[in-house]
Design an enzyme around this catalytic site. Structure first.
Site, PDB file in Angstrom:
ATOM      1  N   ASP A  66       0.819  -1.211   0.000  1.00 29.88           N
ATOM      2  CA  ASP A  66       0.000   0.000   0.000  1.00 29.88           C
ATOM      3  C   ASP A  66       0.862   1.274   0.000  1.00 29.88           C
ATOM      4  OD1 ASP A  66      -2.089   1.713   0.328  1.00 29.88           O
ATOM      5  OD2 ASP A  66      -2.813   0.834   2.197  1.00 29.88           O
TER       6      ASP A  66
ATOM      7  N   LYS B   3      -1.315  -8.223  -5.240  1.00 28.55           N
ATOM      8  CA  LYS B   3      -2.016  -8.523  -3.983  1.00 28.55           C
ATOM      9  C   LYS B   3      -3.334  -7.765  -4.025  1.00 28.55           C
ATOM     10  CE  LYS B   3      -1.297  -7.889   1.037  1.00 28.55           C
ATOM     11  NZ  LYS B   3      -0.288  -7.403   2.006  1.00 28.55           N
TER      12      LYS B   3
ATOM     13  N   ASP C  52      -6.494  -6.623  -2.224  1.00 27.14           N
ATOM     14  CA  ASP C  52      -6.934  -6.463  -0.834  1.00 27.14           C
ATOM     15  C   ASP C  52      -8.386  -6.016  -0.742  1.00 27.14           C
ATOM     16  OD1 ASP C  52      -6.650  -6.403   1.939  1.00 27.14           O
ATOM     17  OD2 ASP C  52      -4.737  -5.332   1.854  1.00 27.14           O
ATOM     18  N   MET C  53      -8.941  -6.083   0.455  1.00 25.98           N
ATOM     19  CA  MET C  53     -10.327  -5.632   0.719  1.00 25.98           C
ATOM     20  C   MET C  53     -10.430  -5.367   2.209  1.00 25.98           C
ATOM     21  SD  MET C  53     -13.729  -7.239   1.423  1.00 25.98           S
ATOM     22  CE  MET C  53     -15.349  -6.796   0.850  1.00 25.98           C
ATOM     23  N   ASN C  54     -10.390  -4.078   2.564  1.00 26.59           N
ATOM     24  CA  ASN C  54     -10.159  -3.763   3.969  1.00 26.59           C
ATOM     25  C   ASN C  54     -11.337  -3.197   4.752  1.00 26.59           C
ATOM     26  OD1 ASN C  54      -7.515  -4.648   4.551  1.00 26.59           O
ATOM     27  ND2 ASN C  54      -6.721  -3.069   3.196  1.00 26.59           N
TER      28      ASN C  54
ATOM     29  N   ASP D  29      -3.187 -10.973   8.864  1.00 27.07           N
ATOM     30  CA  ASP D  29      -2.296  -9.843   9.144  1.00 27.07           C
ATOM     31  C   ASP D  29      -1.459 -10.122  10.379  1.00 27.07           C
ATOM     32  OD1 ASP D  29      -2.814  -8.228   7.037  1.00 27.07           O
ATOM     33  OD2 ASP D  29      -4.228  -6.909   8.069  1.00 27.07           O
TER      34      ASP D  29
HETATM   35  C1  GLA Z   1      -4.317  -4.941   4.770  1.00 27.34           C
HETATM   36  C2  GLA Z   1      -3.425  -6.097   4.424  1.00 27.34           C
HETATM   37  C3  GLA Z   1      -2.006  -5.793   4.826  1.00 27.34           C
HETATM   38  C4  GLA Z   1      -1.552  -4.547   4.110  1.00 27.34           C
HETATM   39  C5  GLA Z   1      -2.487  -3.406   4.422  1.00 27.34           C
HETATM   40  C6  GLA Z   1      -2.164  -2.190   3.614  1.00 27.34           C
HETATM   41  O1  GLA Z   1      -4.439  -4.791   6.144  1.00 27.34           O
HETATM   42  O2  GLA Z   1      -3.888  -7.273   5.031  1.00 27.34           O
HETATM   43  O3  GLA Z   1      -1.175  -6.875   4.510  1.00 27.34           O
HETATM   44  O4  GLA Z   1      -1.521  -4.786   2.728  1.00 27.34           O
HETATM   45  O5  GLA Z   1      -3.836  -3.747   4.165  1.00 27.34           O
HETATM   46  O6  GLA Z   1      -3.013  -1.145   3.875  1.00 27.34           O
END
Ligand code: GLA
Length: 727
Positions: A367, A476, A478-480, A548
Site C-alpha cells: 500500500d 495482492k 486487498d479488501m479492507n 495480518d
Molecule cells: C491490509 C493487508 C495488509 C496490508 C495493508 C495495507 O491490512 O492485510 O497486509 O496490505 O492492508 O493497507
C-alpha cells in the site's frame, strides 16, 4: 459412477471410496438415503421406517398416516406441507404463498462436470474424471422447476452439490432462500467443527456438540469474513485427526453465507449450506433461472487429516487455475511491515538489494504507491502512480528489480473508495449507500458498488492501465472493510435484496476477465489478512494472505485451522520483525521461519536492519525453503499435534512418492522437568528406511514407535525441524 435403479427407484453415486444414495418415495418425494463409505451392493431395501408420529402431518395424498415430511430424511426440503424443520428453499409466489411442493420429475446423467455460469466451481481436467447427476423436480401449482446437481469424481471422497430454480411460470417469484445443499442424517450424535475468529485471529478451530435445536453459522458482512469461514465439519465424538468419520461442507463462495444445523427430537440432523438467506430476495422473472454456488462435501472414514487431504487435492487439482496451478510459488519480500506508507526509491531499493543478496525471488510493493496515499485516510480509487514518491517511477523500479533477476509485485484494493479521493469526488454515488441515509466509514473508506457494470469498468480501466505500463509479476488484491448500507441506486426497490449477491457476481466477472487478460500475473487475495480466505477466491487467485497476524505463535493456530480445508500452497506466510507488530511478542528467527515455511514463504520486515548473523540465518532459510518447497507447498500435509489442545504443535509434509518428509515441532511455553515427548509420524512407507538426522530408521518404526523430541528444548517458543529422506 452414477446409476439409477428403476426397480428400487434409487440413485447411487459411487466410486472406490464413497456412496451417496437418494431415493424416490411414493408420490415422488426425493429422499436422502445415505452418504458415507462406499457400498458395493446396495439392496435398495433400506428405506426410512414409516412411523405415525403425533403432530407430524401427513403428506398430501398419503394413503395412510405413516407418510410425513416432518420425519422423512429429505433431499431438498421445503416448508408448508408438514416439515417443520429448516427449509432448503423459501420462495414467495405471485399469490403471496411460499409453498413449493417439489416432486421428482426426471433425471439426466452427464459426463464430466458442468461449469456454473458466473460462479467459481470445481472443474475436470478430463471429462472422464467426473460424472454429474441432474435431478429435476417440479411444483405443479407454481410451475417452478428445481434442478439438483450432484457431481462425483473418480477416487475422491467428495460430492459436489448445487441447486437451480427455473421459473417456468408466468409470474415473477421472489427467492428468499435457495440452499446449495441440504442433507438429513438420521439418528446421529454429531459434533460440529467450525472456523471462526476475527481480524488477526482467523479460523480458530472450535469443536462443540450438536445439541437439539438450531445453530446458524453465517456472515452478513458482504464477504466470507474473518469471523466465520464458510466451512464446517460434522464428526463423531470419537473422531480425531487419524480416526473416525467426518463430513465436511465447504461453500465455494466469497460473500454472505449461512450454514444451518438442526437436530430434531428424533436425533435427526439436518445441515443446510448456501448464500445467506438473511435479507436475501431475488426477483426471478419468467423463463429465467437462478443458480446457487456449489458446496464441496467431503467424507472421511479415517479422521480429519484424511478429510483435509481430500480438500487439498480437490482445490489444487480442480479449483485453482492458471499458470501457477500446481507450480512452485516464489519467495517474496513485502515492504508493508518494513515501511508502512513511509518509503521512497532509496528505501525500497535498499530492501531489494538485501533481498537479492539473500536469494529472495520477488519484491512486493504494498500500500502507498498511488494517488496521495500517505496514510489510510485517502486515495483508494485513484489508481495512478504518486508523482515523485518513488523518484525513478514505478516502471524504472520494476526494471531495476527485474535487472536483479527478481520479480516485481504490487498492491491494489480495487473494490474500495476513500472519501478523500478524486474518484469519490467525481462519483459520490458509486459507493454502496441508501438514498437519504448517512454512510458508515470503516478505515475511512466506502465500498464501491461492484454490482454496477460502469463502476467495474472504471476500475478495470485504471488497473489495466497500470498493468499495461508497468511490468508486474504479482498482484495482492486487498479488501479492507465489510459492507454496510448495502443498496444499489441503479436497482428497483423490489430488487435491493439482490445487491449483496449481485456484487459477488460482478466481482467474479471482474476477476475472470482480469485474470484471463493477464495470465502471467500471480494473484494473491487478501482482506485485512484472511477475511476472505475461501474456495470462491481460490478459483481466481491461487493464494491468500492468511492473516495480518505474523506472530509465529499466533500463526500456529491460524494455519492449523486454515489447513483443515485449504491447501498449504494457498496460505501466504511471512517472517516479520520482533517484537511482533500485532502481539508484541519476541520470538526467534528459527520459529518464525518454521511457522512461515509451513506455507507460501516470504518476509515482511526491514531487511536493512538485520545483523550479519541474522542475514546468514535468513540466507540459509531461503535456500532451504527453495530446495524443499515442492514438498512444503504440495506435499501431503498431516497435522500431528494441535495448538488448540495444548502447548505443543506438530505437523508434517510427505512427498507424493513418500520418499521424503519434513516435520515441524513447536513448543509455546517452556516448562521445567518437562515430561518426555514421543512424536509419531504419519504417511511414510512402512517398509522403507529413512535417514533422520544421522540415523537410519524404518517408516513403520517412525509411525508406530516414533521418536523423542529433544528433551533439551529450551526457553519459550522453541521449535525443531526434521527432514527425512528415504535411503
Ligand atoms: C491490509 C493487508 C495488509 C496490508 C495493508 C495495507 O491490512 O492485510 O497486509 O496490505 O492492508 O493497507
Amino acid at each position: 459412477m452414477i446409476t439409477y435403479n428403476e426397480q428400487t427407484q434409487t440413485f447411487h453415486l459411487k466410486n472406490n471410496k464413497i456412496s451417496y444414495i437418494l431415493g424416490i418415495e411414493e408420490n415422488n418425494y426425493l429422499t436422502h438415503l445415505y452418504f458415507g463409505k462406499k457400498i458395493n451392493h446396495y439392496s435398495g431395501n433400506y428405506r426410512y421406517p414409516r412411523t405415525d408420529r403425533s403432530f407430524s402431518p401427513n403428506a398430501p395424498n398419503a394413503v395412510d398416516r405413516l407418510l410425513s415430511l416432518d420425519t422423512l430424511p429429505l433431499e431438498f426440503p421445503g416448508y408448508g406441507y408438514g416439515d417443520f424443520r429448516e427449509p432448503a428453499h423459501n420462495i414467495k409466489l405471485a399469490n403471496g404463498s411460499r409453498i413449493n411442493d417439489f416432486r421428482y420429475e426426471s433425471y439426466e446423467i452427464q459426463q464430466g462436470k458442468p461449469q456454473l455460469s458466473g460462479l467459481p466451481a470445481l472443474y475436470t481436467n478430463e471429462e472422464s474424471e467426473a460424472e454429474t447427476l441432474i435431478i429435476q423436480l417440479k411444483d405443479d401449482v407454481s410451475g417452478l422447476k428445481l434442478r439438483l446437481l450432484y457431481s462425483i469424481y473418480q477416487n475422491q471422497s467428495a460430492i459436489i452439490r448445487s441447486s437451480q430454480i427455473v421459473n417456468e411460470s408466468q409470474d415473477v417469484v421472489e427467492i428468499n432462500r435457495l440452499a446449495s445443499q441440504s442433507t438429513d442424517f438420521p439418528n446421529r450424535e454429531f459434533e460440529l467443527i467450525h472456523l471462526n475468529g476475527t481480524w488477526a485471529r482467523e479460523r480458530q478451530l472450535t469443536r462443540e456438540k450438536v445439541h437439539t435445536g438450531i445453530k446458524v453459522l453465517d456472515s452478513k458482512r458482504g464477504s466470507s469474513s474473518h469471523q466465520q469461514n464458510p466451512f464446517v465439519a460434522l464428526v463423531e465424538s470419537t473422531t480425531t485427526e487419524f480416526q473416525g468419520e467426518a463430513y465436511g461442507f465447504n461453500l465455494v463462495y466469497s460473500g454472505n453465507h449461512e450454514t444451518v444445523i438442526q437436530k430434531d427430537p428424533f436425533n435427526q440432523t439436518r445441515i443446510i449450506s448456501g448464500i445467506n438467506s438473511f435479507n436475501f430476495g431475488w426477483q426471478l422473472q419468467p423463463n429465467e433461472s437462478f443458480q446457487t454456488p456449489e458446496v464441496v462435501m467431503v467424507y472421511s472414514q479415517s479422521g480429519l487429516n484424511d478429510l483435509s487431504q481430500t480438500y487439498h487435492h480437490l482445490f489444487n487439482h480442480h479449483l485453482v487455475r492458471g499458470k501457477y496451478r500446481l507450480q512452485e510459488r516464489p519467495t517474496l519480500i513485502n515492504n508493508w511491515e518494513a515501511t508502512y506508507f513511509d518509503f521512497n526509491e532509496e528505501k525500497i531499493m535498499s530492501i531489494v538489494n538485501e533481498a537479492s543478496e539473500l536469494g529472495i525471488e520477488m519484491f512486493v510493493l504494498d500500500d502507498g504507491w498511488f494517488g496521495n496515499r500517505e496514510d489510510d485516510f485517502t486515495s483508494l480509487g485513484d489508481w495512478f502512480e504518486t508523482e515523485g514518491k518513488l523518484a525513478c517511477g514505478l516502471v524504472e523500479l520494476a526494471n531495476q528489480i527485474h535487472d536483479k533477476g527478481m520479480k516485481f509485485g504490487i498492491w491494489f484494493e480495487p473494490e474500495m473508495v476513500s472519501e478523500n479521493s478524486e474518484l469519490f469526488r467525481a462519483h459520490p454515488d458509486w459507493a454502496l449507500a441508501v438514498p437519504n441515509r448517512e454512510k458508515s466509514l470503516s478505515r475511512s473508506q466506502y465500498v464501491l458498488d461492484f454490482s454496477r457494470a460502469d463502476v467495474r469498468e472504471n476500475i478495470y480501466q485504471q488497473m489495466t492501465a497500470i498493468f499495461d505500463r508497468i511490468p508486474i509479476d504479482y498482484v495482492k488484491w486487498d479488501m479492507n472493510r465489510n459492507m454496510t448500507e448495502v443498496y444499489s441506486i441503479l436497482l428497483d426497490p423490489t430488487m435491493q435484496g439482490e445487491v449483496a449477491h449481485r456484487y459477488m457476481l460482478g466481482l467474479y466477472e471482474f476477476l475472470e476477465k482480469l485474470t484471463n487478460a493477464y495470465p502471467n500475473i500471480l494473484f494473491e487475495s487478501c482482506s485485512g489478512g484472511g477475511g476472505r480466505f475461501d474456495a470462491g477466491f481460490l478459483y481466481y487467485m491461487p493464494q491468500t494472505w492468511t492473516s495480518d497476524n505474523t506472530d509465529a505463535v499466533a500463526r500456529l493456530k491460524i494455519q492449523y485451522g486454515t489447513s483443515l480445508t485449504y491447501p498449504i500452497s494457498s496460505m501466504g506466510a511471512h517472517v516479520s520483525a520482533v517484537p511482533n507488530h500485532q502481539t508484541g511478542r519476541n520470538t526467534s528467527l528459527e520459529i518464525r521461519s518454521n511457522a512461515a515455511m509451513s506455507g507460501v514463504f516470504g518476509y515482511e520486515l526491514d531487511l536493512t536492519q538485520l545483523t550479519s548473523n541474522e542475514k546468514t540465518e535468513i540466507k540459509e532459510q531461503v535456500a532451504f525453503y527453495k530446495k524443499h518447497r515442492q514438498l512444503l507447498q504440495f506435499g501431503t500435509f498431516y497435522r500431528l499435534e494441535s495448538p488448540f489442545e495444548g502447548n505443543d504443535t506438530a505437523w508434517m509434509f510427505v512427498s507424493e512418492d513418500q520418499s521424503e518428509a519434513m516435520v515441524f515441532y513447536f513448543r509455546v511455553l517452556a516448562e521445567a522437568s518437562h515430561p518426555l515427548v514421543t512424536l509419531k509420524l504419519a504417511g511414510l512407507l512402512e517398509d522403507a528406511t529413512y535417514q533422520l538426522n544421522d540415523i537410519a530408521v524404518s517408516g513403520d518404526e517412525l509411525m508406530n514407535l516414533g521418536f523423542y523430541i529433544d528433551s533439551e528444548l529450551h526457553g519459550d517458543y522453541a521449535t525443531q525441524r526434521f527432514y527425512l529422506r528415504k535411503i
